[in-house]
Design an enzyme around this catalytic site. Structure first.
Site, PDB file in Angstrom:
ATOM      1  N   VAL A 104      60.782 -28.704  48.734  1.00 57.70           N
ATOM      2  CA  VAL A 104      60.967 -29.717  47.915  1.00 57.70           C
ATOM      3  C   VAL A 104      59.735 -29.601  46.663  1.00 57.70           C
ATOM      4  CG1 VAL A 104      60.554 -32.267  47.707  1.00 57.70           C
ATOM      5  CG2 VAL A 104      62.002 -31.206  49.409  1.00 57.70           C
ATOM      6  N   GLU A 105      58.809 -28.920  47.145  1.00 56.42           N
ATOM      7  CA  GLU A 105      57.569 -28.987  46.013  1.00 56.42           C
ATOM      8  C   GLU A 105      57.614 -27.736  45.347  1.00 56.42           C
ATOM      9  OE1 GLU A 105      54.020 -30.900  47.382  1.00 56.42           O
ATOM     10  OE2 GLU A 105      55.022 -31.253  49.185  1.00 56.42           O
ATOM     11  N   MET A 106      56.888 -26.652  45.706  1.00 59.22           N
ATOM     12  CA  MET A 106      56.906 -25.310  45.094  1.00 59.22           C
ATOM     13  C   MET A 106      57.984 -24.355  45.612  1.00 59.22           C
ATOM     14  SD  MET A 106      52.704 -25.292  44.600  1.00 59.22           S
ATOM     15  CE  MET A 106      52.522 -24.099  43.412  1.00 59.22           C
TER      16      MET A 106
END
Length: 369
Positions: free
Chosen positions: A159-161
């Site tokens: 979901v982030e990087m």
């Protein structure tokens, strides 16, 4: 200007041999019942002795023995600064650590939930990276024991990087000659210096430099005029009401885990908190206590970013954590004190984006999928 690291080494002195200061808090007697035709008397101020300075500073001391000494080198810090701003550490090459933890906005993005890969949002608010080195653990649930462990998480989080694996991180950095040279300098003697572990190690070395100092530190050092009359009242209320039970240490928090809704159940709480990490029933609804340094600048508040203003947050903490309905004057004083915790950001040359090396033909391309 002295750094807060220097200030912390002297904090203990401020609690020794300091005489009490005379003064009074705002208070008053109950107004007398109204009598027809007679103007009621104004409440009379009741003089109360102030808490001695030693009691006000005791809760904010570093742990006995200080913090573990970590020998970060200049080469590691310099590399870590570059990697903190490096968007090529994300799958679509558009998200860096600084995206959610803006160094020029006190280490946050001031959003309830940050946006990562392809605009996806997580389930928890992004805490500030400033002064995080003084926290007992990282993330709201404390699943990372160290800054190094925390730095790995976002890179591989879908979901982030969203990098698919450690091999992709290494392949990306290894394809850029300047990075391979900098890793060799930062981690001399290692046969394979470019690694996920060393990437996180360098980022953590840089983050350990992100320490802020405020007027409150000057107060801790014995300069009692550094706080205004109202800020001083707020500090006394902060201590006497019991806020320092959780918000203690140099970061004014971050030293323990606490149940949200300790005295009175917190409305709408669904997040299991630390229970997701330990699977212990006692940890259900517990979160790492946030540090309050720069809290004026790091809203919205709570693990889900659901509280947008500081006075509301103060009232909620009073009610649900202390079982106390704070008066309007108490809230005003507490907020005033909390604003005194706003520190100066590090110099621009430390927190601005450095020049990053160009990609090569071997550098993996962005993958928006």
């Amino acid at each position: 200007m002295r750094s807060r690291r220097q200030l912390l080494s002297l904090l203990t002195l401020s609690a020794v041999g300091v005489g009490s200061l005379a003064g009074c808090e705002r208070s008053g007697e109950p107004a007398k019942p109204a009598v027809a035709g007679v103007k009621p008397e104004a409440p009379k101020a009741v003089a109360r002795p102030r808490l001695e300075p030693a009691k006000l500073v005791a809760a904010f001391q570093p742990p006995k023995g200080g913090y573990p000494t970590i020998q970060d080198t200049e080469a590691q810090v310099s590399l870590g600064r570059m990697l903190f701003f490096e968007t090529r550490l994300s799958k679509n090459q558009d998200v860096s650590c600084n995206t959610c933890h803006g160094l020029d906005t006190y280490g946050v993005d001031n959003k309830a939930l940050s946006e990562g890969h392809r605009g996806q949002k997580g389930t928890r608010n992004s805490p500030t990276v400033y002064d995080a080195a003084h926290h007992v653990a990282q993330f709201w649930d404390g699943r990372a024991d160290t800054l190094e462990a925390q730095a790995k998480g976002p890179m591989l989080n879908p979901v982030e990087m969203a990098m698919p694996d450690a091999a992709r991180v290494v392949a990306t950095l290894s394809s850029i000659p300047e990075y391979t040279a900098r890793f060799r300098t930062a981690f001399p003697g290692e046969s394979k210096p470019v690694s996920l572990d060393n990437t996180a190690r360098a980022i953590a070395a840089f983050e350990r430099q992100l320490i802020t100092a405020s007027r409150f530190d000057r107060f801790l050092m014995g300069e009692h005029g550094a706080l205004s009359e109202q800020e001083r009242r707020g500090l006394e209320t902060f201590v006497s009401a019991g806020c320092t039970t959780c918000h203690n240490g140099p970061a004014v928090g971050g030293t323990s885990f606490q149940k949200l809704g300790l005295v009175e159940a917190f409305p709408g709480l669904k997040d299991p908190g630390r229970f997701e990490v330990t699977h212990e029933e006692d940890d259900l609804g517990k979160f790492r206590v946030p540090g309050l340094r720069n809290v004026e600048k790091t809203g919205p508040y709570l693990h889900d970013g659901s509280v947008t203003d500081l006075p509301t947050m103060v009232r909620l903490m009073g009610r649900h954590q202390l079982g106390r309905v704070l008066t309007d004057p108490e809230v005003d004083d507490l907020v005033s004190f909390l604003k005194s915790l706003t520190g100066a950001l590090p110099p621009t040359e430390v927190i601005s984006a450095p020049a990053l090396p160009a990609s090569t033909k071997k550098t993996p391309k962005a993958d928006p999928s």
